[in-house]
Design an enzyme around this catalytic site. Structure first.
Site, PDB file in Angstrom:
ATOM      1  NE  ARG A  80      10.655  65.708  21.260  1.00 42.83           N
ATOM      2  CZ  ARG A  80      11.417  64.673  21.548  1.00 42.83           C
ATOM      3  NH1 ARG A  80      12.542  64.461  20.867  1.00 42.83           N
ATOM      4  NH2 ARG A  80      11.107  63.860  22.530  1.00 42.83           N
ATOM      5  CE1 TYR A 208       3.321  66.685  18.003  1.00 43.62           C
ATOM      6  CE2 TYR A 208       5.705  66.670  18.204  1.00 43.62           C
ATOM      7  CZ  TYR A 208       4.457  66.517  18.766  1.00 43.62           C
ATOM      8  OH  TYR A 208       4.359  66.232  20.098  1.00 43.62           O
ATOM      9  N   GLY A 210       7.732  69.958  18.662  1.00 43.97           N
ATOM     10  CA  GLY A 210       9.163  70.190  18.838  1.00 43.97           C
ATOM     11  C   GLY A 210       9.938  70.335  17.535  1.00 43.97           C
ATOM     12  CE  LYS A 217      11.347  69.809  25.055  1.00 47.59           C
ATOM     13  NZ  LYS A 217      10.269  68.948  24.834  1.00 47.59           N
ATOM     14  CG  HIS A 237      13.432  67.866  28.749  1.00 46.51           C
ATOM     15  ND1 HIS A 237      13.280  66.553  28.363  1.00 46.51           N
ATOM     16  CD2 HIS A 237      12.256  68.470  28.443  1.00 46.51           C
ATOM     17  CE1 HIS A 237      12.078  66.372  27.843  1.00 46.51           C
ATOM     18  NE2 HIS A 237      11.435  67.517  27.890  1.00 46.51           N
ATOM     19  CB  SER A 259       9.599  63.236  25.691  1.00 46.97           C
ATOM     20  OG  SER A 259      10.599  64.178  25.356  1.00 46.97           O
ATOM     21  CB  CYS A 261       8.819  60.403  31.757  1.00 49.95           C
ATOM     22  SG  CYS A 261       9.294  59.164  30.529  1.00 49.95           S
ATOM     23  N   GLY A 262       5.996  62.483  32.764  1.00 51.86           N
ATOM     24  CA  GLY A 262       5.337  63.033  33.945  1.00 51.86           C
ATOM     25  C   GLY A 262       5.713  64.428  34.391  1.00 51.86           C
ATOM     26  CE  LYS A 263       9.642  67.328  30.703  1.00 50.77           C
ATOM     27  NZ  LYS A 263       9.471  65.978  30.150  1.00 50.77           N
ATOM     28  CB  THR A 264       2.716  68.402  31.903  1.00 52.50           C
ATOM     29  OG1 THR A 264       3.568  68.807  30.839  1.00 52.50           O
ATOM     30  CG2 THR A 264       1.505  69.327  31.967  1.00 52.50           C
ATOM     31  CG  ASN A 265       0.214  64.498  34.639  1.00 52.53           C
ATOM     32  OD1 ASN A 265      -0.943  64.513  35.046  1.00 52.53           O
ATOM     33  ND2 ASN A 265       0.506  64.301  33.363  1.00 52.53           N
ATOM     34  CG  ASP A 286       8.935  70.519  28.051  1.00 53.40           C
ATOM     35  OD1 ASP A 286       8.934  69.324  28.381  1.00 53.40           O
ATOM     36  OD2 ASP A 286       9.327  70.902  26.931  1.00 53.40           O
ATOM     37  CB  SER A 374      -3.389  63.641  20.953  1.00 57.36           C
ATOM     38  OG  SER A 374      -3.718  62.857  22.076  1.00 57.36           O
ATOM     39  NE  ARG A 375       3.004  66.082  23.175  1.00 55.71           N
ATOM     40  CZ  ARG A 375       3.988  66.028  24.078  1.00 55.71           C
ATOM     41  NH1 ARG A 375       4.136  67.006  24.966  1.00 55.71           N
ATOM     42  NH2 ARG A 375       4.817  65.009  24.116  1.00 55.71           N
ATOM     43  NE  ARG A 406       6.713  56.497  30.534  1.00 51.14           N
ATOM     44  CZ  ARG A 406       5.415  56.598  30.808  1.00 51.14           C
ATOM     45  NH1 ARG A 406       4.706  55.523  31.030  1.00 51.14           N
ATOM     46  NH2 ARG A 406       4.827  57.776  30.823  1.00 51.14           N
ATOM     47  CG  ASN A 502       4.248  60.998  41.914  1.00 54.67           C
ATOM     48  OD1 ASN A 502       4.274  59.822  42.275  1.00 54.67           O
ATOM     49  ND2 ASN A 502       4.016  61.371  40.668  1.00 54.67           N
TER      50      ASN A 502
HETATM   51  P1  GTP Z   1       6.551  65.963  27.491  1.00 56.70           P
HETATM   52  O1  GTP Z   1       5.584  67.067  27.283  1.00 56.70           O
HETATM   53  O2  GTP Z   1       6.603  65.014  26.335  1.00 56.70           O
HETATM   54  O3  GTP Z   1       7.920  66.440  27.859  1.00 56.70           O
HETATM   55  O4  GTP Z   1       5.959  65.003  28.675  1.00 56.70           O
HETATM   56  P2  GTP Z   1       5.875  65.177  30.271  1.00 56.70           P
HETATM   57  O5  GTP Z   1       7.148  64.739  30.884  1.00 56.70           O
HETATM   58  O6  GTP Z   1       5.365  66.518  30.634  1.00 56.70           O
HETATM   59  O7  GTP Z   1       4.801  64.042  30.668  1.00 56.70           O
HETATM   60  P3  GTP Z   1       3.267  64.185  31.144  1.00 56.70           P
HETATM   61  O8  GTP Z   1       3.130  64.816  32.505  1.00 56.70           O
HETATM   62  O9  GTP Z   1       2.475  64.787  30.061  1.00 56.70           O
HETATM   63  O10 GTP Z   1       2.884  62.641  31.300  1.00 56.70           O
HETATM   64  C1  GTP Z   1       3.012  61.721  30.238  1.00 56.70           C
HETATM   65  C2  GTP Z   1       2.131  60.520  30.490  1.00 56.70           C
HETATM   66  O11 GTP Z   1       2.507  59.892  31.718  1.00 56.70           O
HETATM   67  C3  GTP Z   1       0.652  60.891  30.619  1.00 56.70           C
HETATM   68  O12 GTP Z   1      -0.133  59.921  29.965  1.00 56.70           O
HETATM   69  C4  GTP Z   1       0.422  60.858  32.115  1.00 56.70           C
HETATM   70  O13 GTP Z   1      -0.923  60.556  32.435  1.00 56.70           O
HETATM   71  C5  GTP Z   1       1.398  59.792  32.598  1.00 56.70           C
HETATM   72  N1  GTP Z   1       1.875  60.060  33.980  1.00 56.70           N
HETATM   73  C6  GTP Z   1       2.285  61.246  34.475  1.00 56.70           C
HETATM   74  N2  GTP Z   1       2.622  61.148  35.783  1.00 56.70           N
HETATM   75  C7  GTP Z   1       2.439  59.855  36.129  1.00 56.70           C
HETATM   76  C8  GTP Z   1       2.626  59.124  37.355  1.00 56.70           C
HETATM   77  O14 GTP Z   1       3.025  59.647  38.395  1.00 56.70           O
HETATM   78  N3  GTP Z   1       2.344  57.784  37.309  1.00 56.70           N
HETATM   79  C9  GTP Z   1       1.893  57.170  36.168  1.00 56.70           C
HETATM   80  N4  GTP Z   1       1.638  55.866  36.217  1.00 56.70           N
HETATM   81  N5  GTP Z   1       1.692  57.836  35.000  1.00 56.70           N
HETATM   82  C10 GTP Z   1       1.966  59.157  34.984  1.00 56.70           C
HETATM   83  C1  SPV Z   2       8.789  66.506  24.322  1.00 56.17           C
HETATM   84  O1  SPV Z   2       8.767  65.666  23.403  1.00 56.17           O
HETATM   85  O2  SPV Z   2       9.636  66.460  25.257  1.00 56.17           O
HETATM   86  C2  SPV Z   2       7.786  67.595  24.354  1.00 56.17           C
HETATM   87  C3  SPV Z   2       6.952  67.801  23.166  1.00 56.17           C
HETATM   88  O3  SPV Z   2       7.727  68.318  25.318  1.00 56.17           O
HETATM   89  S1  SPV Z   2       7.819  68.582  21.874  1.00 56.17           S
HETATM   90  O4  SPV Z   2       7.416  69.968  21.805  1.00 56.17           O
HETATM   91  O5  SPV Z   2       7.470  67.904  20.629  1.00 56.17           O
HETATM   92  O6  SPV Z   2       9.236  68.500  22.117  1.00 56.17           O
HETATM   93 MN    MN Z   3       9.289  67.801  26.928  1.00 51.19          MN
END
Ligand code: GTP
Ligand code: SPV
Ligand code: MN
Length: 590
Positions: A80, A208, A210, A217, A237, A259, A261-265, A286, A374-375, A406, A502
């Site tokens: 973005r 790209y 977002g 977004k 978000h 972004s 910082c761990g939402k998808t995980n 997200d 990369s996504r 973070r 977590n």
């Molecule tokens: P956006 O799609 O950009 O909004 O990101 P997101 O908030 O969904 O983050 P995502 O879950 O993709 O995690 C981003 C990075 O942080 C990845 O490389 C993960 O492996 C790492 N990560 C996620 N959860 C944790 C955690 O609990 N601890 C640590 N150390 N790293 C984490």
């Molecule tokens: C973010 O950056 O928070 C994302 C990826 O989830 S994007 O679609 O580029 O906004």
């Molecule tokens: Mn996001």
């Protein structure tokens, strides 16, 4: 032959408002042809075949990654672009210090010059889409016009594209207009403009995520947050996840982290073996649209239908669900390749890269093999922990809201706000190290209130006031928390194992909501004592746990002073309640 399909009104004739707009855009862009998207599997197959033939997509090893393809974006178009993203309200004050602003007339004129004739050699794709379950009163509609078939493929996965959306647009009359062209992918001729007062978006020069998938977004956060304010709800978000405890009770929580910082995980967390009986159900990863319900609770829908997730770091140990999910029918962007044409990224312990994300022979001196941003794009239905409630038109009731950032220092593992009002300050206090999700320096702490700094479509001061107003309408408001999974020790190692572990922190929150867990008060809020967390089978030393659960008054006085300086730029528009909460925290720290 008179088949049923022949009896249907052609898409182009369903909504005169959409048809008129498409005609005017064609006139402006001089598009060679028009394609109305129906979102069908056949359409995805045809577009994929075309892009494979043209070399815009690369097929991945079909034995290990069936139905998966790789797209490589331009090397200068990988994230973005917040510095080129504008909110164009009539009054600059309405956009606020948190947004870049341009006057609507000036922005329209600038964009008209860029769009003029830009599709001469190209097909114009019309993408009618629905954000949210198709039959939900909480859902909203949009039409994206783009000249990028890659964007079409992504939008079909990420939103609900097709006839049903266009039919709702035709009857409701309301839709967000998103005009997009990749232009020449020239960073010097790139702008992402938002016109919240007109419910429209104009995006030029980037293909790209977002910047280009306008449902995400641009619509579901920037435009929707503005609409939500006038209509009495919140566009955030946030991930949405259901947690089922060993007693079989399920509670839903919504978590806002910046972004990457761990939402998808977190949304698809796998409970550790040492916490038997827990189950996790993903509603969204997200974005959350939150509405006060008649029962006094806050109800959430996920407006999206797929995930556009960060690839690096995904592996069977950190997130088995995500790892399995992206092994078929997934579109990868900017990952590396192994010798046998499998996708590869940093954080995988198997395989080795031979081709980097730009398609060059991999050379470690040139940086990582996969781009750090990369996504993967994949349907939510491929997620092993997908919640059927993601399709519920009413949404899910939210028991707790969790903010996070973070932070290698300062912010403890978790703390609890005293009430909703204090929670608004906690959300407004979020600061986080920047990541590769946006162009710019990585790893510097910046203020990111509610994880919405890049995404709030209006003045943050008005936004915080709106949060107070929404809270006042809730007879049963969710509790509010702050977490930090990213604290580090002197050796720069994470103090907390994160990922599945977590759940221990989330379990404490739910026990707090049920009145069954202890806590200790601190100047910034309530924290669990080590004995309040379930630490059975947890591999964290007593010292580390103490460090994670300690509030250092000196560093917090500094933090809160920075917070005050930041808030002061909002001047007299700042809600009195927020200033009051800040004073309370300052007093407790003094
Ligand atoms: P956006 O799609 O950009 O909004 O990101 P997101 O908030 O969904 O983050 P995502 O879950 O993709 O995690 C981003 C990075 O942080 C990845 O490389 C993960 O492996 C790492 N990560 C996620 N959860 C944790 C955690 O609990 N601890 C640590 N150390 N790293 C984490
Ligand atoms: C973010 O950056 O928070 C994302 C990826 O989830 S994007 O679609 O580029 O906004
Ligand atoms: Mn996001």
């Amino acid at each position: 032959m008179a088949t049923a399909a022949h009896m249907l009104t052609p898409l182009a004739q369903l909504s005169p408002a959409v048809a008129d707009w498409v005609a005017s855009v064609r006139e402006l862009t001089q598009a060679r042809a028009i394609h109305w998207c129906d979102g069908s599997d056949a359409e995805t197959r045809e577009l994929t075949t075309k892009l494979l033939r043209e070399g815009e997509l690369k097929p991945l090893n079909p034995e290990f990654f069936p139905g998966c393809n790789l797209a490589r974006s331009a090397a200068s178009d990988v994230a973005r672009v917040e510095h080129l993203t504008y909110i164009c309200t009539r009054s600059q004050e309405d956009a606020g210090p948190n947004n870049h602003w341009m006057a609507p007339d000036q922005a329209h004129a600038k964009m008209r010059d860029l769009f003029r004739g830009c599709m001469r050699e190209r097909t114009l794709y019309v993408i009618p889409y629905c954000m949210g379950p198709i039959d939900s009163p909480l859902s909203r509609f949009g039409v994206e016009i783009t000249d990028s078939p890659y964007v079409v493929l992504n939008m079909i996965i990420m939103t609900r594209v097709g006839r049903a959306a266009l039919e709702r647009i035709a009857t409701d009359g309301n839709f967000v207009r998103g005009l997009h062209s990749i232009g020449e992918l020239d960073p010097e001729r790139r702008f992402i403009m938002h016109f919240p007062e007109e419910l429209s978006i104009e995006s030029f020069g980037s293909g790209y995520g977002g910047n280009a998938l306008l449902g995400k977004k641009c619509h579901a956060l920037r435009i929707a947050s503005y609409q939500a304010r006038t209509e009495g709800w919140l566009a955030e978000h946030m991930l949405i996840v259901g947690l089922q405890n060993p007693k079989g009770e399920t509670h839903y929580i919504a978590c806002a982290f910046p972004s990457a910082c761990g939402k998808t995980n977190l949304a698809m967390l796998i409970p550790p073996d040492s916490l038997p009986g827990w189950k996790v159900f993903t509603v969204g990863d997200d974005i959350a649209w939150l509405h006060p319900g008649a029962d006094g609770r806050l109800w959430a829908i996920n407006p999206e239908a797929g995930y556009f997730g960060v690839v690096p770091g995904t592996n069977p140990e950190t997130n088995r669900n995500a790892y399995d999910m992206i092994r078929r029918d997934t579109l990868f962007t900017n990952v590396a390749l192994t010798a046998d044409n499998q996708p590869w990224w940093e954080g995988l312990s198997t395989g080795k890269p031979v081709i980097d994300w730009q398609g060059r022979p991999y050379d470690p001196t040139r940086g990582p093999a996969a781009h750090p941003n990369s996504r993967f794009t994949v349907s939510a239905k491929r997620n092993p922990s997908y919640s059927p409630r993601a399709e519920d038109p009413r949404g899910v009731p939210i028991s707790a809201i969790v903010f996070g950032g973070r932070r290698r220092e300062v912010a403890p593992l978790v703390y609890e706000a005293r009430d909703w009002k204090h929670g608004v300050l906690v959300g407004a206090s979020v600061a986080s190290e920047t990541t590769a999700a946006a162009v710019g320096q990585v790893g510097v702490v910046r203020r990111d209130p509610m994880a919405m700094q890049p995404f709030c479509g209006y003045n943050f001061a008005d936004y915080w006031q709106h949060w107070f107003n929404v809270g006042a309408k809730l007879a049963r408001p969710p509790r509010i928390y702050h977490v930090n999974w990213f604290r580090r020790d002197a050796q720069n190692k994470f103090l907390w194992p994160g990922y599945g572990e977590n759940l221990r922190v989330l379990a404490w929150m739910l026990d707090r909501c049920a009145g069954n867990a202890g806590a200790t008060d601190s100047a910034i809020g309530r924290l669990p004592r080590p004995e309040d967390l379930n630490t059975t089978g947890l591999d964290v030393s007593a010292d580390a746990l103490r460090a994670l659960l300690t509030v250092d008054p000196a560093s917090w006085r500094k933090e809160v002073a920075e917070m005050r300086t930041y808030l002061e730029q909002y001047g007299s528009r700042l809600p009195a309640e927020l200033v009051e909460e800040l004073k309370i925290t300052e007093g407790r720290l003094a």
